[in-house]
Design a protein around this motif. Structure first.
Motif, PDB file in Angstrom:
ATOM      1  N   ARG A 149       6.364  -0.274   3.581  1.00 25.63           N
ATOM      2  CA  ARG A 149       5.923   0.038   4.988  1.00 25.63           C
ATOM      3  C   ARG A 149       4.482   0.777   4.901  1.00 25.63           C
ATOM      4  N   GLU A 150       3.472   0.462   5.689  1.00 26.79           N
ATOM      5  CA  GLU A 150       2.240   1.135   5.749  1.00 26.79           C
ATOM      6  C   GLU A 150       2.289   2.324   6.438  1.00 26.79           C
ATOM      7  N   HIS A 151       1.593   3.364   5.992  1.00 27.36           N
ATOM      8  CA  HIS A 151       1.782   4.846   6.431  1.00 27.36           C
ATOM      9  C   HIS A 151       0.414   5.598   6.286  1.00 27.36           C
ATOM     10  N   GLU A 152      -0.311   5.722   7.021  1.00 30.39           N
ATOM     11  CA  GLU A 152      -1.412   6.589   7.010  1.00 30.39           C
ATOM     12  C   GLU A 152      -2.376   6.322   5.737  1.00 30.39           C
ATOM     13  N   GLY A 153      -2.707   5.114   5.694  1.00 28.35           N
ATOM     14  CA  GLY A 153      -3.664   4.759   4.345  1.00 28.35           C
ATOM     15  C   GLY A 153      -2.851   4.514   3.129  1.00 28.35           C
ATOM     16  N   HIS A 154      -1.623   4.698   2.995  1.00 31.27           N
ATOM     17  CA  HIS A 154      -0.820   4.364   1.975  1.00 31.27           C
ATOM     18  C   HIS A 154       0.606   3.625   2.185  1.00 31.27           C
ATOM     19  N   GLU A 206       6.234   7.953  -0.902  1.00 37.78           N
ATOM     20  CA  GLU A 206       5.027   7.171  -1.183  1.00 37.78           C
ATOM     21  C   GLU A 206       5.171   6.045  -2.400  1.00 37.78           C
ATOM     22  N   HIS A 207       4.859   4.973  -2.337  1.00 35.10           N
ATOM     23  CA  HIS A 207       4.996   4.024  -3.454  1.00 35.10           C
ATOM     24  C   HIS A 207       3.625   4.200  -4.290  1.00 35.10           C
ATOM     25  N   ALA A 208       3.507   4.944  -5.119  1.00 29.34           N
ATOM     26  CA  ALA A 208       2.321   5.307  -5.706  1.00 29.34           C
ATOM     27  C   ALA A 208       1.779   4.219  -6.566  1.00 29.34           C
ATOM     28  N   GLN A 209       2.452   3.398  -6.985  1.00 29.74           N
ATOM     29  CA  GLN A 209       1.916   2.085  -7.883  1.00 29.74           C
ATOM     30  C   GLN A 209       1.690   1.069  -7.139  1.00 29.74           C
ATOM     31  N   HIS A 210       1.560   1.191  -5.834  1.00 34.67           N
ATOM     32  CA  HIS A 210       1.470  -0.187  -5.104  1.00 34.67           C
ATOM     33  C   HIS A 210       0.164  -0.968  -5.316  1.00 34.67           C
ATOM     34  N   GLY A 211      -1.017  -0.278  -5.738  1.00 32.42           N
ATOM     35  CA  GLY A 211      -2.350  -0.893  -6.065  1.00 32.42           C
ATOM     36  C   GLY A 211      -2.956  -1.281  -4.838  1.00 32.42           C
TER      37      GLY A 211
END
Length: 99
Positions: A41-46, A7-12
């Protein structure tokens, strides 16, 4: 091949889409978006980092990519990938890698 889920946690709150200004890159059954030198890439809300695991040589790739070859360019880390035949190619030594 197993895809690493990172997951890219800092995507905002930015939402990628057709008019967001980032390059869309077809990748299998979804679109990746080139953003800040990497792919999301979008994946389940993140948003996930969507990067290849390991080195995959593109066998039989004789075309030489360059600034005026006609293929879209996507900044990727410290190099440029070229969109060609539904995937990304990156120059690596004397051959092209398939991302």
């Amino acid at each position: 091949m197993t895809t690493l889920h990172r997951e890219h946690a800092q995507h905002g709150t930015h939402r990628h889409g057709p008019d967001c200004g980032h390059s869309a890159v077809p990748h299998g059954d979804h679109l990746d978006y080139a953003h800040d030198g990497h792919l999301h890439r979008e994946h389940e809300g993140h948003w996930d980092e969507c990067e290849p695991a390991g080195h995959v040589r593109h066998a039989g790739h004789e075309h030489v990519h360059h600034d005026e070859c006609g293929h879209a360019q996507v900044r990727h880390g410290d190099h440029v990938d070229y969109l060609h035949d539904g995937h990304r190619h990156a120059e690596h030594g004397d051959h092209w890698d398939d991302h």
